[in-house]
Write an enzyme that holds these catalytic residues in place. Sequence first.
Site, PDB file in Angstrom:
ATOM      1  N   GLY A 125       9.392  22.333 -17.595  1.00 29.51           N
ATOM      2  CA  GLY A 125       9.600  23.544 -16.820  1.00 29.51           C
ATOM      3  C   GLY A 125      10.475  24.581 -17.492  1.00 29.51           C
ATOM      4  O   GLY A 125      10.892  25.544 -16.858  1.00 29.51           O
ATOM      5  N   LEU A 128       8.866  25.776 -22.637  1.00 25.45           N
ATOM      6  CA  LEU A 128       8.781  25.298 -24.015  1.00 25.45           C
ATOM      7  C   LEU A 128       7.551  24.427 -24.226  1.00 25.45           C
ATOM      8  O   LEU A 128       7.477  23.645 -25.172  1.00 25.45           O
ATOM      9  CB  LEU A 128      10.056  24.536 -24.387  1.00 25.45           C
ATOM     10  CG  LEU A 128      11.350  25.353 -24.249  1.00 25.45           C
ATOM     11  CD1 LEU A 128      12.563  24.494 -24.550  1.00 25.45           C
ATOM     12  CD2 LEU A 128      11.326  26.583 -25.166  1.00 25.45           C
ATOM     13  N   SER A 129       6.595  24.558 -23.307  1.00 27.69           N
ATOM     14  CA  SER A 129       5.267  23.964 -23.459  1.00 27.69           C
ATOM     15  C   SER A 129       5.258  22.446 -23.382  1.00 27.69           C
ATOM     16  O   SER A 129       4.551  21.775 -24.137  1.00 27.69           O
ATOM     17  CB  SER A 129       4.637  24.426 -24.785  1.00 27.69           C
ATOM     18  OG  SER A 129       3.252  24.250 -24.779  1.00 27.69           O
ATOM     19  N   SER A 130       5.997  21.893 -22.444  1.00 27.80           N
ATOM     20  CA  SER A 130       5.995  20.438 -22.279  1.00 27.80           C
ATOM     21  C   SER A 130       4.627  19.927 -21.838  1.00 27.80           C
ATOM     22  O   SER A 130       4.183  18.856 -22.278  1.00 27.80           O
ATOM     23  CB  SER A 130       7.065  20.011 -21.268  1.00 27.80           C
ATOM     24  OG  SER A 130       6.835  20.606 -19.999  1.00 27.80           O
ATOM     25  N   ASP A 183      -0.229  27.903 -26.820  1.00 26.61           N
ATOM     26  CA  ASP A 183       0.584  26.690 -26.785  1.00 26.61           C
ATOM     27  C   ASP A 183      -0.099  25.496 -27.435  1.00 26.61           C
ATOM     28  O   ASP A 183       0.522  24.741 -28.189  1.00 26.61           O
ATOM     29  CB  ASP A 183       0.952  26.353 -25.335  1.00 26.61           C
ATOM     30  CG  ASP A 183       1.790  27.444 -24.687  1.00 26.61           C
ATOM     31  OD1 ASP A 183       2.402  28.234 -25.433  1.00 26.61           O
ATOM     32  OD2 ASP A 183       1.818  27.520 -23.451  1.00 26.61           O
ATOM     33  N   TYR A 235       1.338  34.242 -13.140  1.00 28.37           N
ATOM     34  CA  TYR A 235       0.679  34.214 -14.444  1.00 28.37           C
ATOM     35  C   TYR A 235      -0.790  34.595 -14.292  1.00 28.37           C
ATOM     36  O   TYR A 235      -1.306  35.435 -15.041  1.00 28.37           O
ATOM     37  CB  TYR A 235       0.828  32.811 -15.043  1.00 28.37           C
ATOM     38  CG  TYR A 235       0.321  32.667 -16.460  1.00 28.37           C
ATOM     39  CD1 TYR A 235       1.208  32.646 -17.534  1.00 28.37           C
ATOM     40  CD2 TYR A 235      -1.034  32.518 -16.737  1.00 28.37           C
ATOM     41  CE1 TYR A 235       0.763  32.496 -18.836  1.00 28.37           C
ATOM     42  CE2 TYR A 235      -1.493  32.374 -18.031  1.00 28.37           C
ATOM     43  CZ  TYR A 235      -0.593  32.357 -19.080  1.00 28.37           C
ATOM     44  OH  TYR A 235      -1.056  32.215 -20.363  1.00 28.37           O
TER      45      TYR A 235
END
Length: 402
Positions: A125, A128-130, A183, A235
């Site tokens: 969250g 950082l593109s987890s 990503d 988004y």
Amino acid sequence: MSSAGEAAAAFRSVHGRAPGGVWSAPGRVNLIGEHTDYNDGFVLPFALPHRLAAAASRRDDQVLTVSTLGSDGKLQHSGPLEIGSLRPGGIEGWAAYPAGVAWVLRDEGFDRGADVVIAGDVPSGAGLSSSHALECAVSLALLGLAGIELDGNAPGTPSLQEVARWVQRSENDFVGAPTGLLDQTASLCCTESNVLFLDVRSGVYEHVPFDAAASGVAVLIIDTRTKHSHADGGYGERRRGTERAAELLDVKALRDVTLETLADALTRLPADLGPLVRHVVTENQRVLEVVELLRAGRLAEIGPLLYASHESMRDDYRISTAELDLAVESALTAGALGARMTGGGFGGSAIALVRESEVDSVSTTVDTAFEKAGYRRPRMFTAVPSRGAGKDAGGNTGGDTV
């Protein structure tokens, strides 16, 4: 212990045996180029040292089991998922991400079952593109168990960019998050010591050297710890707005609007769409300018372009938050050369380009500003471009090799 080691150990605790292999993928930070990917534009990410690892072994049926090791040390389990029965919208929560990967790979002819256990240290969250790190790691694991390692040499082996498109499809169509290709491509294709200059339209990318230490600077990541989700409405609204603008302008994508034609384009659009177009067009130009500076070895001079990007996202794209703005402004007040929010927006992280000698003082200033504002204390760390996704250990047939 590394993420791969944690995943292998967790696999043993869940299944009582070693996994057949471990594959991992990094989180990413986008240096500049936000919300340009789904407009066929330019992006400039790099992979973080933080990774998610998938330890996995083959099954003889078409069942997928997935467990994940949380930051609290507790395991969560998906329960058995019948790969042949997977349908968009049928799985909720974190399990939808690995399930979506299995759903896409089933359609590509890879439908063998697997036991998968995931562990790692990409903050969830934080922008950082987890989620993409998880999906990319699971993709490589399921392909690896089928005997396919993405080294790019074997005939018929899918390319990293093809796998990135598969991951995008799993997130768009199965999870329901309207993400672009930034990503996934970053997680799969980035290399150590370089940023990835990607032309999303053509798929062509270049590894551009990024040696911050040689320039006497560091990239400070400021995780505001205000979580966001690409599956939320903001988004998708921005993406639909840019797609509608492209239709009204009669272009394939906003990539086709240039700085020279921007003023005319804005006169042909409703008031609510103009700022979105202005951001995309000017952001593409900022990416190109940053790349030119990096190629010339002028890394320390990119700061003003980073801040111009933040202003555009704050004022035109309207995706920043009070916490992100405070992170950026307090870092600049403390002497940062440039700063911007990064990621999809509505929460997550900011980055600041900081002189190495001033990392501690800038961090302290940001901390103090958050405390005075009554916000949760941010998580901060410096990051350098790191390796992309790949195999960490083990065989590809499900044997006890880790």
